[in-house]
Design a protein around this motif. Structure first.
Motif: not given
Length: 491
Positions: A173-178, A272-289
């Motif tokens: 994703e494009i981050n705030q600096f981008g 650019i921001t590289v997001t964390r793996e989707k599996e981790v998002d599902l495990e933690k039940r939240q996402t920063q995407r």
């Protein structure tokens, strides 16, 4: 001199002649200095000694550098812009008197090199020609290499495609600096300040690229104004789509636009921001995407294109673009829990069967059927059972063309019964002719499902899920007020 000058005149590729002696050690250090200079800072790619002018490739490179350095887009390098350019290339700004001396030299030798006390493109090109003619071509080479050029005056792969590791299951994703850099670019080229880029303004923005990165399909992909121009929101949406779908091409375009130089960053990867793996998002039940992909699947004639275009407030019947341009994607912003998210809708071509499981991969699947076509739902049920029934991907069913008389579906059970059996939300009604709040709410529902995939279908169905969201917000507000009262009493 009598021997050497005729030879130098006959062979223009000879740059320097040095009289030397190995025996007497005469001019030996000078000999090696000029030999190194001929290799490190060659004249041949830059200058044609017979025509006494810069070569075409050099003019193109220096023109790009000029347009990037002209930060207010007035086609003139002011004192501040010249100093910023000088500091970027050589580490320190010019003294005020040195600046005036430079402009005086240009003014005396060109008719249009100086305007409004600033340097024009012709003045900038003349100055570099002068450096080369006076044997100071290392100055021009320092500028070119700072802006990413190699010995052949091509932008290097290291500059255009900096290494960026994106593990499987992660997105970009494009981050705030981008976004800050891209907004400065938008403001620079939005000459009429209407918060939109006309085709001419967009062409000017990408004038530093060797080709036009965005084709006619962009006008079908992002929000546009009533005049059909790309809005500020649409502009940022397109960059987000580019970063999500093809990060290497996105980095290339940012490189052409001068991101590392203007932001003083090592490379475009800082945007650019590289997001964390989707599996981790599902495990933690939240996402920063911030960006989510929704695949819109349904038989031909269901109204998928109309569904996509309605997301960006456009009617398929009245779309401004009368050409044959087509985009399988649209992207727009959606508000989720007071956070701004980007939802990408991808229309899947039914003629192309899913070849492998990864083809069905997305953040949320939108299965669309035509309520007036009795055989339409059967296709959606088949796709769901084949690709999504046993996956972690949330599914939302959409009943399109609800403005037409409803036909009984040939499938063994009704769509509502199918959804109840598979713990899916009931089918959401949609009509491109009745774009009321109910129809538009579908896009928010899709974004919610993508953001909170751990909530199963029954949790998101009807009012129960949304009631809990509202209650949750109310509880947070009450707790916040209680904390405020407690702090106030302590004071």
């Amino acid at each position: 001199m009598e021997t050497i000058l005729p030879i130098m005149n006959q062979f223009s590729e000879i740059e320097t002649c040095v009289e030397c002696s190995a025996k007497n050690l005469k001019n030996i250090s000078e000999l090696f200095y000029y030999a190194q200079k001929a290799v490190l800072h060659p004249t041949a790619p830059l200058y044609d000694p017979e025509d006494k002018q810069l070569k075409a490739a050099c003019v193109r490179a220096l023109s790009r550098i000029f347009y990037i350095s002209d930060q207010d887009n007035d086609r003139i390098l002011s004192d501040d812009e010249l100093n910023s350019f000088q500091k970027s290339c050589f580490g320190n700004p010019l003294a005020p008197q040195a600046l005036e001396d430079v402009k005086t030299v240009v003014w005396k030798n060109t008719s249009d090199g100086v305007q409004d006390n600033g340097l024009t493109l012709n003045g900038f090109l003349f100055l570099n020609t002068l450096f080369i003619q006076r044997g100071r071509h290392e100055t021009t080479w320092t500028i070119l290499r700072k802006f990413g050029y190699d010995d052949n005056l091509e932008l290097t792969d290291d500059y255009l495609y900096p290494e960026l590791r994106v593990p499987v299951g992660c997105s970009t994703e494009i981050n705030q600096f981008g976004h800050q850099f891209l907004q400065r670019l938008f403001d620079k080229y939005d000459e009429d300040k209407d918060s939109a880029l006309s085709p001419a303004e967009l062409k000017n923005l990408f004038c530093v690229c060797p080709y036009m990165p965005w084709g006619a399909d962009v006008y079908l992909t992002v929000p546009t104004t009533e005049l059909g121009f790309i809005s500020n929101q649409g502009y940022h949406c397109q960059w987000m789509l580019s970063a999500y779908l093809d990060i290497h091409r996105c980095l290339e375009h940012l490189g052409y636009l001068g991101y590392p130089i203007l932001t003083e960053q090592a490379s475009q990867t800082a945007a650019i921001t590289v997001t964390r793996e989707k599996e981790v998002d599902l495990e933690k039940r939240q996402t920063q995407r911030s960006v989510f992909l929704c695949k819109v699947i349904g038989p031909r004639g269901t109204g998928k294109t109309a569904f996509l275009q309605s997301f960006v407030d456009r009617s398929v019947l009245s779309k401004e673009n009368s050409s044959s341009a087509f985009s399988p994607y649209v992207i727009n912003r959606v508000q989720i829990s007071n956070q701004e998210k980007y939802l990408i809708l991808n229309e899947v071509d039914v003629e192309t069967e899913f070849l492998k499981a990864s083809d069905a991969s997305c953040d949320v699947a939108c299965l669309m059927y035509d309520t007036s076509d009795p055989s339409s739902f059967d296709y959606c049920a088949s796709i769901y059972k084949q690709h999504y029934m046993d996956s972690n991907i949330p599914c939302v069913l959409v009943a399109s063309k609800v403005d037409l008389p409803e036909a009984k579906q040939f499938h063994g059970m009704t769509p509502a019964e199918f959804c109840y059996k598979h713990r899916l939300p009931p089918p959401l009604p949609f009509s491109s002719f009745l774009l009321d709040s109910t129809s538009k709410n579908i896009y928010t529902r899709l974004a919610w499902a993508a953001t909170y995939p751990h909530l199963n279908g029954s949790d998101m169905s009807s009012t129960s899920f949304w009631l809990r969201v509202a209650l949750g917000s109310a509880v947070v507000a009450v707790l916040g007020f209680a904390v405020y009262r407690a702090v106030a009493r302590l004071k």
